[in-house]
Design a protein around this motif. Structure first.
Motif, PDB file in Angstrom:
ATOM      1  N   LEU A   1       0.835  -1.201   0.000  1.00  0.00           N
ATOM      2  CA  LEU A   1       0.000   0.000   0.000  1.00  0.00           C
ATOM      3  C   LEU A   1       0.870   1.251   0.000  1.00  0.00           C
ATOM      4  CD1 LEU A   1      -2.605   1.685   0.573  1.00  0.00           C
ATOM      5  CD2 LEU A   1      -2.273   1.140   2.994  1.00  0.00           C
ATOM      6  N   LYS A   2       1.840   1.311   0.899  1.00  0.00           N
ATOM      7  CA  LYS A   2       2.687   2.498   1.014  1.00  0.00           C
ATOM      8  C   LYS A   2       3.462   2.758  -0.276  1.00  0.00           C
ATOM      9  CE  LYS A   2       3.476   2.435   6.035  1.00  0.00           C
ATOM     10  NZ  LYS A   2       4.526   2.355   7.076  1.00  0.00           N
ATOM     11  N   LEU A   3       4.012   1.713  -0.853  1.00  0.00           N
ATOM     12  CA  LEU A   3       4.811   1.887  -2.059  1.00  0.00           C
ATOM     13  C   LEU A   3       3.965   2.372  -3.233  1.00  0.00           C
ATOM     14  CD1 LEU A   3       7.048  -1.301  -1.723  1.00  0.00           C
ATOM     15  CD2 LEU A   3       7.777   1.081  -1.412  1.00  0.00           C
TER      16      LEU A   3
ATOM     17  N   LEU B   1       1.904  12.770  -9.008  1.00  0.00           N
ATOM     18  CA  LEU B   1       1.010  13.922  -8.933  1.00  0.00           C
ATOM     19  C   LEU B   1       1.730  15.205  -8.543  1.00  0.00           C
ATOM     20  CD1 LEU B   1      -2.170  12.473  -7.163  1.00  0.00           C
ATOM     21  CD2 LEU B   1      -1.904  13.050  -9.582  1.00  0.00           C
ATOM     22  N   PHE B   2       2.621  15.112  -7.558  1.00  0.00           N
ATOM     23  CA  PHE B   2       3.203  16.319  -6.980  1.00  0.00           C
ATOM     24  C   PHE B   2       4.651  16.582  -7.390  1.00  0.00           C
ATOM     25  CE2 PHE B   2      -0.291  15.362  -4.133  1.00  0.00           C
ATOM     26  CZ  PHE B   2      -0.826  16.610  -3.882  1.00  0.00           C
ATOM     27  N   GLY B   3       5.374  15.545  -7.826  1.00  0.00           N
ATOM     28  CA  GLY B   3       6.789  15.728  -8.121  1.00  0.00           C
ATOM     29  C   GLY B   3       7.062  16.771  -9.178  1.00  0.00           C
TER      30      GLY B   3
ATOM     31  N   SER C   1       4.428   6.156  -4.910  1.00  0.00           N
ATOM     32  CA  SER C   1       4.614   6.297  -6.354  1.00  0.00           C
ATOM     33  C   SER C   1       3.567   7.223  -6.965  1.00  0.00           C
ATOM     34  CB  SER C   1       4.545   4.915  -7.004  1.00  0.00           C
ATOM     35  OG  SER C   1       4.682   4.996  -8.401  1.00  0.00           O
ATOM     36  N   LEU C   2       2.305   7.091  -6.503  1.00  0.00           N
ATOM     37  CA  LEU C   2       1.250   7.977  -7.000  1.00  0.00           C
ATOM     38  C   LEU C   2       1.529   9.432  -6.630  1.00  0.00           C
ATOM     39  CD1 LEU C   2      -1.583   8.563  -8.176  1.00  0.00           C
ATOM     40  CD2 LEU C   2      -2.522   8.045  -5.906  1.00  0.00           C
TER      41      LEU C   2
END
Length: 448
Positions: free
Chosen positions: A231-233, A242-244, A237-238
């Motif tokens: 879940l965390k990974l 979105l923000f990177g 990644s999402l």
């Protein structure tokens, strides 16, 4: 699921202490017919009925399905990040209290069940308050990994970041609780970890399982660890996608993500995720390992998995720099023409019209002690029904109990501001007069 964070959890906990989950009746009788038509179906009204004409008018709009709308673009960007998932976006907003609460193990006294917090067509049907209301039925249909986007409804205050209709996206994936299945999840974890290690992101993680954020008793702790990491990974990644790029991250300034323990009725362990964006930490979503009782109700008891929920408006307001949540509902071309399907761009304000404040003070009517007082959300719904999105915010500025008569008095300040034009004082006075008239008729108040 609308996973609203630490502040909301504290707010809900306080409400649990201060008032019962469902007032049995109100002290006023809303002016409502014996039946109401919603999405083409007639529903009998009863003492729970509190859905308003303004809310009914929003049910068919589905902003998240409009490709050029910021919410539609954000939905498609997230869906493209999970190409192998089923993408669901057209389920009816009308559900039962069982679907919305009981199927997800909400406690009987949870404040979300209250008529002051949720919209009811009657005691048997309501408007969903989160996308998790469809978890059991979606798993029961055989879906093992899916994204579900929908409009959800909550009675709430009025200000620049709260609206009674908003949009959520829920994601979930479940796996067989077998060694071979867990091995495949571990392989997926290795690939995702390698991708993130090569990327410009700094993750402040926490232990997957602790005594305060435990694995469920029916789960193998090792399996729960593997699922929580998966879940965390996936979410790291999402968030990077979105923000990177939008954040303009560089080697000197990578995207920063941090994980925090949380509590939700339908997951354990549970987490919240924050992103450091434009100089401050922003809460983005909530998530966790799906409660086994949810999967049991869906008739998939041999599986376990994760789920997350995020608010599209919250993220879109950050990414697009949209300052007021009402703008999402604007039909003004100066708003709509700024956006292109599939592209995130910075919103350019086209005007800032002056605000016009109006106060209304009144005595509440005498009432039996067994009947509930008028709730702030009752007043907010009334203001929305009369003035629509011309109401920018509503605040209680005074509460008073007369020392001799023991009568209660309230004073609300309504801030009127159009997003599209200047409002004249005469126009606002006429609207305010209508608010006062409806207030007296519906609640039996005495204007001071």
């Amino acid at each position: 699921m609308r996973l609203s964070g630490r502040d909301m959890c504290r707010k809900l906990a306080l409400r649990c202490i201060c008032r019962p989950a469902r007032p049995a009746r109100r002290y006023y009788t809303p002016a409502a017919p014996s039946t109401l038509k919603v999405l083409g179906t007639d529903y009998p009204a009863d003492s729970y009925t509190n859905i308003t004409p303004t809310i009914i008018s929003k049910l068919s709009l589905q902003l998240h399905r409009q490709p050029a709308h910021p919410l539609g673009t954000l939905r498609m960007l997230i869906e493209s990040h999970f190409p192998s998932f089923s993408h669901l976006s057209c389920l009816s907003p009308i559900v039962t209290p069982y679907q919305n609460f009981d199927s997800l193990s909400f406690p009987a006294d949870h404040p979300g069940r209250s008529v002051t917090d949720s919209y009811y067509l009657n005691k048997d049907v309501m408007l969903r308050t989160h996308t998790s209301a469809h978890e059991v039925e979606t798993f029961a249909k055989g879906e093992t990994k899916w994204l579900l986007t929908a409009d959800v409804y909550r009675r709430d205050e009025i200000d620049g970041s709260h609206y009674p209709v908003f949009h959520q996206m829920e994601g979930a994936e479940i796996f067989e609780a077998t060694p071979s299945s867990m091995k495949k999840v571990e392989e997926d974890n290795e690939q995702l970890s390698a991708h993130l290690e090569r990327s410009n992101i700094v993750i402040e993680d926490i232990p997957h399982i602790t005594s305060t954020n435990p694995a469920q008793p029916s789960h193998d702790p090792r399996h729960s660890e593997i699922i929580a990491l998966n879940l965390k990974l996936h979410l790291n990644s999402l968030l990077l996608e979105l923000f990177g790029g939008v954040a303009g991250a560089s080697k000197e300034e990578p995207l920063r993500v941090r994980w925090i323990e949380a509590y939700f009725p339908f997951t354990s362990p549970s987490y919240e995720v924050e992103v450091f964006f434009r100089g401050k930490w922003l809460e983005i979503l909530g998530c966790g390992v799906v409660l086994q009782s949810t999967l049991d109700r869906a008739n998939v008891p041999s599986k376990l998995g994760w789920a997350f929920g995020l608010g599209l408006e919250r993220i879109a307001m950050i990414l697009y720099s949209i300052p007021d949540i009402r703008l999402f509902w604007s039909r003004d071309e100066r708003f709509l023409s700024q956006f292109t399907p599939g592209k995130i761009s910075t919103f350019k304000p086209y005007s800032k019209f002056p605000a016009c404040f109006k106060d209304v003070s009144f005595w509440l009517p005498d009432r039996p002690e067994t009947q509930a007082k008028m709730h702030d959300n009752d007043f907010c719904d009334l203001a929305r029904d009369v003035a629509g999105d011309l109401v920018e915010d509503v605040k209680v500025i005074d509460k008073f109990t007369h020392p001799k008569t023991n009568r209660d008095s309230l004073c609300y300040r309504i801030n009127y501001r159009s997003m599209d034009r200047s409002l004249s004082n005469e126009e606002v006075n006429a609207i305010q007069d209508l608010v006062i008239s409806h207030l007296k008729d519906r609640f039996g108040v005495e204007i001071r």
